[in-house]
Design an enzyme around this catalytic site. Sequence first.
Site, mmCIF file in Angstrom:
data_model
loop_
_atom_site.group_PDB
_atom_site.id
_atom_site.type_symbol
_atom_site.label_atom_id
_atom_site.label_comp_id
_atom_site.label_asym_id
_atom_site.label_seq_id
_atom_site.Cartn_x
_atom_site.Cartn_y
_atom_site.Cartn_z
ATOM 1 N N GLU A 36 0.680 -0.971 -0.175
ATOM 2 C CA GLU A 36 0.046 0.125 -0.097
ATOM 3 C C GLU A 36 0.897 1.267 -0.012
ATOM 4 O O GLU A 36 1.695 1.352 1.054
ATOM 5 C CB GLU A 36 -1.015 0.004 1.188
ATOM 6 C CG GLU A 36 -2.209 -0.884 1.139
ATOM 7 C CD GLU A 36 -3.231 -0.554 1.951
ATOM 8 O OE1 GLU A 36 -3.263 0.637 2.455
ATOM 9 O OE2 GLU A 36 -4.100 -1.560 2.127
ATOM 10 N N ASP A 65 -10.057 -1.440 -1.251
ATOM 11 C CA ASP A 65 -9.514 -0.511 -0.160
ATOM 12 C C ASP A 65 -10.592 0.275 0.560
ATOM 13 O O ASP A 65 -11.335 0.992 -0.083
ATOM 14 C CB ASP A 65 -8.458 0.105 -0.758
ATOM 15 C CG ASP A 65 -7.320 0.581 0.349
ATOM 16 O OD1 ASP A 65 -6.655 0.005 0.831
ATOM 17 O OD2 ASP A 65 -7.319 2.028 0.574
ATOM 18 N N SER A 66 -10.389 0.264 1.827
ATOM 19 C CA SER A 66 -11.499 0.869 2.518
ATOM 20 C C SER A 66 -10.959 1.643 3.984
ATOM 21 O O SER A 66 -9.821 1.330 4.212
ATOM 22 C CB SER A 66 -12.401 -0.085 3.105
ATOM 23 O OG SER A 66 -11.978 -1.237 3.632
ATOM 24 N N GLY A 143 -12.719 -4.325 13.149
ATOM 25 C CA GLY A 143 -12.135 -2.878 12.890
ATOM 26 C C GLY A 143 -12.853 -1.734 13.710
ATOM 27 O O GLY A 143 -13.018 -2.074 15.154
ATOM 28 N N LYS A 164 -25.293 -3.431 8.389
ATOM 29 C CA LYS A 164 -24.156 -3.359 7.236
ATOM 30 C C LYS A 164 -24.637 -4.080 5.865
ATOM 31 O O LYS A 164 -24.059 -3.550 4.749
ATOM 32 C CB LYS A 164 -22.978 -4.204 7.919
ATOM 33 C CG LYS A 164 -22.134 -3.485 8.775
ATOM 34 C CD LYS A 164 -20.742 -4.061 9.231
ATOM 35 C CE LYS A 164 -19.734 -3.348 8.461
ATOM 36 N NZ LYS A 164 -18.416 -3.910 8.857
HETATM 37 P P1 IMP Z 1 -7.468 -2.178 4.016
HETATM 38 O O1 IMP Z 1 -8.628 -1.488 3.242
HETATM 39 O O2 IMP Z 1 -7.309 -3.698 4.108
HETATM 40 O O3 IMP Z 1 -6.306 -1.162 3.865
HETATM 41 O O4 IMP Z 1 -8.046 -1.943 5.434
HETATM 42 C C1 IMP Z 1 -9.069 -0.960 5.776
HETATM 43 C C2 IMP Z 1 -9.029 -0.879 7.401
HETATM 44 O O5 IMP Z 1 -10.110 0.196 7.569
HETATM 45 C C3 IMP Z 1 -9.448 -2.116 8.201
HETATM 46 O O6 IMP Z 1 -8.617 -2.850 8.727
HETATM 47 C C4 IMP Z 1 -10.475 -1.359 9.241
HETATM 48 O O7 IMP Z 1 -9.574 -1.013 10.421
HETATM 49 C C5 IMP Z 1 -10.988 -0.489 8.632
HETATM 50 N N1 IMP Z 1 -12.307 -0.804 7.924
HETATM 51 C C6 IMP Z 1 -12.745 -0.901 6.624
HETATM 52 N N2 IMP Z 1 -13.980 -1.351 6.456
HETATM 53 C C7 IMP Z 1 -14.437 -1.420 7.848
HETATM 54 C C8 IMP Z 1 -15.582 -2.090 8.253
HETATM 55 O O8 IMP Z 1 -16.517 -2.167 7.653
HETATM 56 N N3 IMP Z 1 -15.676 -1.974 9.614
HETATM 57 C C9 IMP Z 1 -14.684 -1.660 10.707
HETATM 58 N N4 IMP Z 1 -13.579 -1.290 10.140
HETATM 59 C C10 IMP Z 1 -13.491 -1.148 8.770
#
Ligand code: IMP
Length: 189
Positions: A36, A65-66, A143, A164
């Site tokens: 990333e 990615d979120s 998360g 959700k």
């Molecule tokens: P990545 O997309 O793998 O970089 O990680 C995104 C991070 O954002 C996750 O590890 C969570 O900490 C947070 N995140 C993304 N979506 C959610 C969700 O639906 N619920 C809670 N945390 C989220």
Amino acid sequence: MKVLFSTTNKHKIAEANETGKIYGIEFEQINFPYPETRDEKFENIACEGVRYVYEKVNKQVIVEDSGIIIDALNGFPGTFSAYAQKKLGNKGILNLMRDVEERNRTGKYISVVAFFDGKILKTFVGTVDGKISTRERGSSGFGYDPIFIPLGYAQTFGENPEPKKEISHRRKSVEAFCKFYVKYNEGVK
Ligand code: IMP
């Protein structure tokens, strides 16, 4: 229809499949963690990620990615959400916000799905507005869910993950992808 989804996060797959099944799409988890890059735009990270994974598997694939954007923290943790969750956790985030009044505790989740088939690169964005609670509530989801109260609801996603399925950032981004993919697939046949 099966679609490869590269992620290390089994919650993302489960949530995507809740939406996918409505469209006859099954997301199959593959695990090719992509580096990333430091970028404030979720779209850029997702696009770089999906290109990286495509190079590895040589098949059409999606990544997602979120993260969470907290207004009182000037948008932090944003694209650093996974890192901040690991280093600070929800308690650390709540501590940073200890003096923030109720009306200023607004934020949102964002999810960007990126699809690449070697030629077509497309992104699909979903967001959900909400508030950051003053303490951790519930242990469902993952998360930031125990501290995120979606707009129009009283409980955190950690207390009640049911909404959700209908209103989450991931529901919206994955649904937009599914709508695209159903048409895309008809064109390919
Ligand atoms: P990545 O997309 O793998 O970089 O990680 C995104 C991070 O954002 C996750 O590890 C969570 O900490 C947070 N995140 C993304 N979506 C959610 C969700 O639906 N619920 C809670 N945390 C989220």
